[in-house]
Motif scaffolding. Structure first.
Motif, PDB file in Angstrom:
ATOM      1  N   MET A 287       0.855  -1.188   0.000  1.00  0.00           N
ATOM      2  CA  MET A 287       0.000   0.000   0.000  1.00  0.00           C
ATOM      3  C   MET A 287       0.897   1.246   0.000  1.00  0.00           C
ATOM      4  O   MET A 287       1.562   1.526   0.989  1.00  0.00           O
ATOM      5  N   ASP A 288       0.926   1.978  -1.115  1.00  0.00           N
ATOM      6  CA  ASP A 288       1.742   3.199  -1.139  1.00  0.00           C
ATOM      7  C   ASP A 288       1.047   4.296  -0.330  1.00  0.00           C
ATOM      8  O   ASP A 288      -0.055   4.122   0.173  1.00  0.00           O
ATOM      9  N   ARG A 289       1.672   5.426  -0.198  1.00  0.00           N
ATOM     10  CA  ARG A 289       1.175   6.489   0.680  1.00  0.00           C
ATOM     11  C   ARG A 289      -0.244   6.962   0.328  1.00  0.00           C
ATOM     12  O   ARG A 289      -1.063   7.149   1.201  1.00  0.00           O
ATOM     13  N   GLY A 290      -0.545   7.141  -0.931  1.00  0.00           N
ATOM     14  CA  GLY A 290      -1.878   7.620  -1.319  1.00  0.00           C
ATOM     15  C   GLY A 290      -2.974   6.626  -0.997  1.00  0.00           C
ATOM     16  O   GLY A 290      -4.046   6.983  -0.518  1.00  0.00           O
ATOM     17  N   LYS A 291      -2.701   5.357  -1.252  1.00  0.00           N
ATOM     18  CA  LYS A 291      -3.705   4.331  -0.968  1.00  0.00           C
ATOM     19  C   LYS A 291      -3.931   4.180   0.532  1.00  0.00           C
ATOM     20  O   LYS A 291      -5.051   3.961   0.976  1.00  0.00           O
ATOM     21  N   GLY A 292      -2.858   4.269   1.316  1.00  0.00           N
ATOM     22  CA  GLY A 292      -2.969   4.113   2.767  1.00  0.00           C
ATOM     23  C   GLY A 292      -3.818   5.201   3.396  1.00  0.00           C
ATOM     24  O   GLY A 292      -4.646   4.929   4.270  1.00  0.00           O
ATOM     25  N   GLU A 293      -3.630   6.435   2.960  1.00  0.00           N
ATOM     26  CA  GLU A 293      -4.417   7.550   3.496  1.00  0.00           C
ATOM     27  C   GLU A 293      -5.889   7.409   3.109  1.00  0.00           C
ATOM     28  O   GLU A 293      -6.780   7.665   3.917  1.00  0.00           O
ATOM     29  N   ALA A 294      -6.154   6.996   1.868  1.00  0.00           N
ATOM     30  CA  ALA A 294      -7.540   6.808   1.427  1.00  0.00           C
ATOM     31  C   ALA A 294      -8.203   5.666   2.198  1.00  0.00           C
ATOM     32  O   ALA A 294      -9.375   5.754   2.582  1.00  0.00           O
ATOM     33  N   THR A 295      -7.431   4.614   2.446  1.00  0.00           N
ATOM     34  CA  THR A 295      -7.960   3.473   3.195  1.00  0.00           C
ATOM     35  C   THR A 295      -8.296   3.873   4.629  1.00  0.00           C
ATOM     36  O   THR A 295      -9.342   3.495   5.158  1.00  0.00           O
ATOM     37  N   LEU A 296      -7.411   4.648   5.246  1.00  0.00           N
ATOM     38  CA  LEU A 296      -7.645   5.103   6.615  1.00  0.00           C
ATOM     39  C   LEU A 296      -8.885   5.997   6.689  1.00  0.00           C
ATOM     40  O   LEU A 296      -9.689   5.886   7.617  1.00  0.00           O
TER      41      LEU A 296
END
Length: 71
Positions: A37-46
């Motif tokens: 999970m790169d940074r953009g995906k991780g923030e969206a997931t959170l």
């Protein structure tokens, strides 16, 4: 003493006499925080997980949130 001697009698002791009028809903959410999970995906997931927690708490539905972390 009768229930101890004959196990068949235990079934009638615990039979439900009426059907429940509501269902207990339980939702489980597994969030992936592994390296894939790169940074953009991780923030969206959170953000999505936070929205789900808020929604389910307002609706009174039990929600379990767990994370998957693998290096």
């Amino acid at each position: 003493m009768t229930f101890e001697a004959n196990p068949c009698n235990n079934r009638s002791l615990w039979q439900r006499k009426t059907l429940p009028d509501h269902h207990q809903n339980i939702v489980s959410l597994l969030v992936d925080f592994s390296r894939s999970m790169d940074r953009g995906k991780g923030e969206a997931t959170l953000g999505g997980a936070a929205a789900m927690v808020e929604l389910h708490s307002r609706l009174g539905i039990n929600l379990s949130v767990d994370e998957f972390l693998m290096n």
